[in-house]
Enzyme design. Structure first.
Site, PDB file in Angstrom:
ATOM      1  N   PRO A 128       0.769  -1.286  -0.171  1.00 54.60           N
ATOM      2  CA  PRO A 128      -0.055  -0.005  -0.238  1.00 54.60           C
ATOM      3  C   PRO A 128       0.933   1.253  -0.095  1.00 54.60           C
ATOM      4  O   PRO A 128       0.410   2.208  -0.592  1.00 54.60           O
ATOM      5  CB  PRO A 128      -0.851   0.008   1.210  1.00 54.60           C
ATOM      6  CG  PRO A 128      -0.981  -1.425   1.412  1.00 54.60           C
ATOM      7  CD  PRO A 128       0.220  -2.130   1.042  1.00 54.60           C
ATOM      8  N   GLU A 364       4.875  -3.977 -13.138  1.00 57.51           N
ATOM      9  CA  GLU A 364       6.113  -4.134 -13.439  1.00 57.51           C
ATOM     10  C   GLU A 364       6.865  -2.968 -13.793  1.00 57.51           C
ATOM     11  O   GLU A 364       7.910  -2.938 -14.427  1.00 57.51           O
ATOM     12  CB  GLU A 364       6.354  -5.230 -14.297  1.00 57.51           C
ATOM     13  CG  GLU A 364       5.803  -6.717 -13.891  1.00 57.51           C
ATOM     14  CD  GLU A 364       6.119  -7.674 -14.736  1.00 57.51           C
ATOM     15  OE1 GLU A 364       7.441  -7.861 -15.250  1.00 57.51           O
ATOM     16  OE2 GLU A 364       5.223  -8.721 -14.939  1.00 57.51           O
TER      17      GLU A 364
END
Length: 380
Positions: A128, A364
């Site tokens: 988070p 990614e």
């Protein structure tokens, strides 16, 4: 460097493309409706060896190099992107760390089951508080006797709801910053203290499930430390780097599919008494799509060739991912434009691609992070 794939790789690519178009695509509506990949498709992927693309033959895998894997990823890009996301998350970043860094015992324990598709893998680094800023990881792994105790939360973890093995990056020495992180092989389904959150509801990529992974005093055997202690972050960057060329290849395949769909539509859709393929405006869009495909294909092939040659690809992997994913967004937009209202309808594969492709510019490493990597490499 050859500009054509070897014949054996072209054959493999054709087999996978046929599987994606003839077997997976007819189930696309079902995947979209249920947000699940049918078991028959997973078994079909296993029979083709898709789960073992990067796993050496001695452990039951196919053992393809980067060029071969990316050739397969391009073929997979021509079918349902959610299905392709499940496979690539497993066969790329979910597997490569263990193949590269694992002990012989770790490899023999996990790789055969991963190659067969019995054990689906994932890679857990995002939190988070840390997405692009991976150095801000807060998940802790404290050594206690013969185990490490993990506490923290990972989120948006691909394959987490179905994963039998996760490569988890956690802090083992807070005083060392990024040099104090380690990688662990974690079995989320059988380890007490690990909770998988609810499945994320995403815009696209249905069937490619992701979720939070919560660690509460989860005890991980010391034997599951992957690679040297405190080097997890550095190795994680290497795993992500090599994964980026696979995303470039998948993006190229998706572009090819969108171009094929656009050409077929342009030849059959008539306006003002003639096929819209006769209109210069449509022809220009088709030409621009082709340029995007050819440049993206050359880039991923070059970077994969560099990986197989043991070269440093940090900058070029970012170049390939940034270019291909940005081009895919443009190609998807043009495909909708060529198809007109039909391309905006839910029963059109073009509409699905338009939603699905958006994620590739984020995970990614976002496009912005890729540009930072490229620029810093140039200025170093």
């Amino acid at each position: 460097m050859e500009f054509n794939l070897p014949e054996d790789l072209r054959d493999v690519q054709a087999t996978v493309r046929d599987f994606m178009l003839d077997v997976v695509e007819p189930r696309a509506h079902e995947i979209e409706e249920t947000n699940r990949v049918p078991g028959e498709l997973m078994r079909g992927a296993a029979e083709l060896g898709l789960f073992g693309l990067s796993i050496p033959e001695e452990y039951g895998g196919v053992g393809l190099g980067a060029l071969g894997r990316c050739a397969v990823y391009e073929a997979m890009g021509q079918g349902h992107m959610g299905f392709g996301g499940v496979i690539s998350a497993h066969a790329s970043i979910g597997t490569s760390g263990l193949v590269k860094l694992g002990t012989e015992e770790q490899k023999r324990r996990f790789l055969p089951r991963m190659a067969s598709g019995e054990c689906i893998a994932g890679f857990a680094i995002t939190e988070p508080s840390s997405g692009s800023d991976a150095a801000n990881i807060r998940t802790r792994a404290e050594k206690k006797g013969d185990c490490y105790v993990l506490n923290g939360t990972k989120h948006y973890i691909s394959n987490a709801p179905i994963a039998g093995l996760l490569t988890v990056i956690a802090i083992t020495d807070p005083s060392k910053g990024t040099r104090g992180m380690s990688a662990f092989l974690v079995e989320p389904q059988s380890t007490p203290g690990i909770k998988i959150g609810k499945v994320d509801e995403k815009m696209g990529q249905k069937g490619a499930l992701s979720a939070e992974v919560i660690f509460e005093d989860a005890e991980i055997p010391a034997g599951n430390l992957l690679g040297p202690e405190h080097l997890g972050y550095r190795e994680a960057l290497g795993i992500l780097t090599n994964g980026r060329v696979g995303i470039a290849a998948r993006s190229t395949g998706a572009m090819q599919r969108l171009l094929d769909l656009s050409i077929a539509h342009a030849k059959t859709r008539e306006q003002f008494g003639q096929p819209i393929a006769e209109f210069q405006a449509v022809q220009f869009m088709l030409a621009e799509m082709e340029v995007a495909i050819q440049t993206s294909r050359l880039l991923w092939q070059k970077v994969a060739w560099m990986v197989d040659g043991g070269q440093d690809v940090r900058r070029m992997a970012s170049v390939a991912k940034y270019h291909a994913t940005e081009m895919l967004s443009q190609v998807a937009d043009k495909a909708v434009q060529v198809a007109g209202g039909m391309g905006y309808m839910k029963d059109s594969p073009i509409e699905r691609y338009y939603r699905d492709q958006r994620l590739l510019r984020i995970y990614e490493g976002t496009s912005e992070i890729q540009k930072l990597i490229i620029a810093r490499s140039l200025l170093a």
